[in-house]
Design an enzyme around this catalytic site. Structure first.
Site, PDB file in Angstrom:
ATOM      1  N   GLY A   1      -2.007 -65.395 -30.206  1.00  0.00           N
ATOM      2  CA  GLY A   1      -1.914 -64.621 -30.891  1.00  0.00           C
ATOM      3  C   GLY A   1      -0.607 -64.687 -32.566  1.00  0.00           C
ATOM      4  O   GLY A   1       0.179 -65.743 -32.921  1.00  0.00           O
ATOM      5  N   MET A   2      -1.410 -64.525 -33.441  1.00  0.00           N
ATOM      6  CA  MET A   2      -0.167 -63.615 -34.598  1.00  0.00           C
ATOM      7  C   MET A   2       0.874 -63.006 -34.213  1.00  0.00           C
ATOM      8  O   MET A   2       1.836 -62.858 -33.280  1.00  0.00           O
ATOM      9  CB  MET A   2      -1.145 -62.427 -35.289  1.00  0.00           C
ATOM     10  CG  MET A   2      -0.903 -61.576 -35.071  1.00  0.00           C
ATOM     11  SD  MET A   2      -1.897 -60.178 -36.667  1.00  0.00           S
ATOM     12  CE  MET A   2      -0.669 -60.804 -37.522  1.00  0.00           C
ATOM     13  N   GLY A   3       1.996 -63.575 -34.760  1.00  0.00           N
ATOM     14  CA  GLY A   3       3.556 -62.404 -34.791  1.00  0.00           C
ATOM     15  C   GLY A   3       2.994 -61.343 -34.512  1.00  0.00           C
ATOM     16  O   GLY A   3       2.430 -60.481 -35.563  1.00  0.00           O
ATOM     17  N   GLY A   4       3.795 -60.845 -33.512  1.00  0.00           N
ATOM     18  CA  GLY A   4       4.241 -58.935 -33.281  1.00  0.00           C
ATOM     19  C   GLY A   4       2.730 -58.507 -32.523  1.00  0.00           C
ATOM     20  O   GLY A   4       2.258 -57.173 -32.331  1.00  0.00           O
TER      21      GLY A   4
ATOM     22  N   GLU B   1      42.655 -55.697  -4.968  1.00  0.00           N
ATOM     23  CA  GLU B   1      41.880 -55.223  -5.732  1.00  0.00           C
ATOM     24  C   GLU B   1      40.625 -54.641  -4.187  1.00  0.00           C
ATOM     25  O   GLU B   1      39.163 -53.815  -4.907  1.00  0.00           O
ATOM     26  CB  GLU B   1      41.252 -56.714  -5.281  1.00  0.00           C
ATOM     27  CG  GLU B   1      41.014 -57.932  -6.336  1.00  0.00           C
ATOM     28  CD  GLU B   1      41.362 -59.139  -6.730  1.00  0.00           C
ATOM     29  OE1 GLU B   1      41.430 -59.725  -6.874  1.00  0.00           O
ATOM     30  OE2 GLU B   1      40.320 -59.913  -5.357  1.00  0.00           O
TER      31      GLU B   1
ATOM     32  N   LYS C   1       2.743 -61.072 -27.831  1.00  0.00           N
ATOM     33  CA  LYS C   1       2.232 -61.462 -26.820  1.00  0.00           C
ATOM     34  C   LYS C   1       3.638 -62.312 -25.249  1.00  0.00           C
ATOM     35  O   LYS C   1       3.513 -61.833 -24.476  1.00  0.00           O
ATOM     36  CB  LYS C   1       2.597 -63.306 -27.606  1.00  0.00           C
ATOM     37  CG  LYS C   1       1.615 -63.425 -28.133  1.00  0.00           C
ATOM     38  CD  LYS C   1       1.483 -64.983 -28.948  1.00  0.00           C
ATOM     39  CE  LYS C   1       2.545 -64.908 -29.810  1.00  0.00           C
ATOM     40  NZ  LYS C   1       2.339 -64.248 -30.821  1.00  0.00           N
TER      41      LYS C   1
END
Length: 561
Positions: free
Chosen positions: A219-222, A88, A225
């Site tokens: 906030g909205m999707g996409g 090793e 955030k």
């Protein structure tokens, strides 16, 4: 993450590989190192089972060495007696030479000079090796590797520490610091227009204060955030703040993980990561006093990403009271639903990108530097308007148009099904699915009525009528015009934005009861127009429940009947 070489696959990647002599330290010193690494959320590989070993290191174990950033080599009394350990070490030092892997030697109750000169127990081991391995080349490699390792900076005198606990903690801190220095800074090139929002979130966190603070990113999707939260988390977890928090975690996709694993599991996992304990299981909404005592003594940084209604109770148990964490703790929550953010939260709404930033982001995805002709740049502005500043829409549409012909661009722009791009549709559908039945119906009404579709008047299928006042000088409306429109909900008068209002005049005449809804806007300011529209809606709704009359832009409306 502790793993065995038997279940390691070729794609595995670890922060740390541990090399040690099992009989010497597996259940003692090495086990304490393992727990210290786990508390710091460092991913490591340890051959944690007594495997039947042959002459050669298994391919899986070799892969673990190759794919680790750092190797910790724990030299103990009988380390050199294991040919497996020596092989090793040879491979570890080979990776150091070829790949720049960092090696940290730990001399646990052995003298580094014994390792370097193969004296004491190390010398005894080589007497045995030279008798049993006639191949001098292999034995010489082992000797050379021990000499090389003993000259690498590490923890050379375990006796200089007061106890093993202090030594273990220093090792874990050193590894954590090395990994932090090695980490590539995240690429924020795609964060067009986000810098100001990132700085705004940091200012809301007020890291210099000792209060406990929750900041909601809504906030909205996409809209970006998660990207903003990731950037903030990285920046305040960076070297500048390396000693700022006692524990931290970034819980991604809380909504999705809660539905797959259960909300309590996600809540318990967040606490487990913050406290640096693996597999902590609470299992009930009520968190026992022992756990809370530990959390109250800790200054923590927690990010809960994409929280929805299904996590409400667990969110309340986790962040419902600000005194549940130590002074200076910070919690960041991203959500599409404003309602999940409690009264203790400071809410920041993420807005779409401004037009110039939206164009810049779209062009990065859609156009190469050499292919930015004036006509394509003009088309880019139109796409940016269509996406309305949504970064996901801009990125998906930009990627779909990259290296496409101008004709394909025009076809795409004329296709009203642009929003059916799978990635955009999937993200926006989540927001729709979470609406109540009532709000879904309202959403669909708005979506249909305001898309600008042209519909001939006259049947009970009609739910909305739009009147373009730029195309007529005069119009007369009476009850008989609406007799067969039992489902009519929206009546909208409008003037397209490109029209010159200063040169226009028009009249709408209402017969009978409809004349009560008349209003004259020729002398009104914008506030008065809104108030008069409200009065009109009230009057019309008395006769036609559910109607909404809307006026866009000011003009001269007159009534002669």
């Amino acid at each position: 993450m502790a793993s065995s070489s038997t279940n390691l696959n070729a794609q595995s990647k670890f922060d740390v590989f541990l090399s040690f002599h099992g009989e010497d330290t597996r259940t003692s010193f090495t086990s304490h190192v393992v727990e210290a690494l786990r508390r710091k959320q460092i991913q490591f590989f340890i051959d944690d089972k007594e495997l039947q070993r042959g002459e050669e290191i298994s391919p899986a174990l070799l892969n673990a060495i190759e794919t680790s950033d750092i190797s910790i080599v724990i030299f103990s009394k009988n380390y050199a007696s294991s040919t497996w350990c020596l092989d090793e070490l040879v491979r570890i030092l080979d990776c150091k030479k070829r790949n720049g892997q960092i090696v940290v030697p730990v001399f646990y109750k052995v003298d580094p000079s014994d390792v370097r000169k193969q004296m004491g127990s190390f010398g005894e081991a080589f007497v045995h090796h030279e008798r049993n391995f006639p191949c001098e080349v292999r034995v010489q490699k082992w000797r050379d590797s021990l000499i090389q390792a003993s000259n690498i900076s590490g923890f050379h005198d375990s006796r200089s520490f007061r106890n093993d606990a202090e030594l273990v903690e220093k090792i874990a801190e050193d590894i954590s610091k090395k990994l932090e220095d090695m980490a590539d800074p995240p690429n924020f090139d795609g964060f067009v227009g986000f810098n100001s929002q990132i700085e705004r979130i940091k200012s809301l966190l007020c890291l210099e204060l000792d209060d406990v603070r929750i900041v909601g990113i809504w906030g909205m999707g996409g809209i970006g955030k998660t990207a903003i939260a990731e950037a903030v988390f990285h920046q305040i977890s960076s070297r500048e703040y390396s000693n700022h928090f006692d524990g931290k975690c970034f819980m991604r996709n809380v909504r999705e993980e809660s539905r797959k694993m259960g909300a309590l599991y996600v809540r318990d996992e967040a606490i487990s990561r913050v406290l640096g304990e693996s597999n902590l299981k609470i299992g009930t909404l009520t968190i026992n006093s022992y756990i809370w005592k530990r959390l109250r003594r800790s200054k923590v940084l927690i990010v809960l990403d994409d929280v929805d209604d299904n996590f409400i109770q667990e969110l309340e148990s986790l962040v419902g009271q600000l005194n549940l964490y130590g002074p200076g703790s910070r919690i960041i929550i991203t959500t599409r639903n404003r309602g999940v953010l409690g009264v203790n939260s400071i809410v920041y709404e993420v807005k779409g990108l401004e037009h110039d930033k939206a164009c810049e982001l779209f062009c990065r995805k859609a156009l190469s530097r050499k292919n930015r002709s004036d006509d394509l740049l003009e088309l880019s502005k139109k796409v940016a308007c269509y996406a309305d500043g949504n970064p996901l829409a801009l990125e998906v549409l930009g990627s779909s148009l990259r290296q496409k012909s101008k004709e394909q661009w025009y076809n795409k722009l004329h296709d009203l099904t642009l929003i059916s791009e799978p990635r955009i549709y999937k993200v926006l559908k989540i927001s729709y699915d979470e609406l109540s039945p009532k709000h879904r119906k309202i959403f669909l009404d708005i979506a249909c009525f305001f898309k600008g579709e042209q519909v001939d008047n006259g049947t009970d299928a009609i739910e909305g009528i739009f009147l373009d006042l730029s195309k007529t000088k005069e119009i007369r409306l009476g009850f008989e015009a609406f007799e067969n429109m039992s489902n009519l909900k929206w009546l909208k008068f409008y003037i397209p934005e490109h029209c010159d209002l200063s040169t226009m005049s028009f009249r709408i005449m209402f017969d009978g009861m409809l004349s009560e809804a008349f209003w004259d806007t020729s002398h009104l300011n914008s506030r008065a127009i809104r108030e008069s529209r409200s009065i009109m809606n009230q009057r019309v709704s008395n006769k036609f429940p559910g109607w909404l009359v809307e006026q866009e832009h000011s003009g001269h409306l007159g009534d002669e009947d």
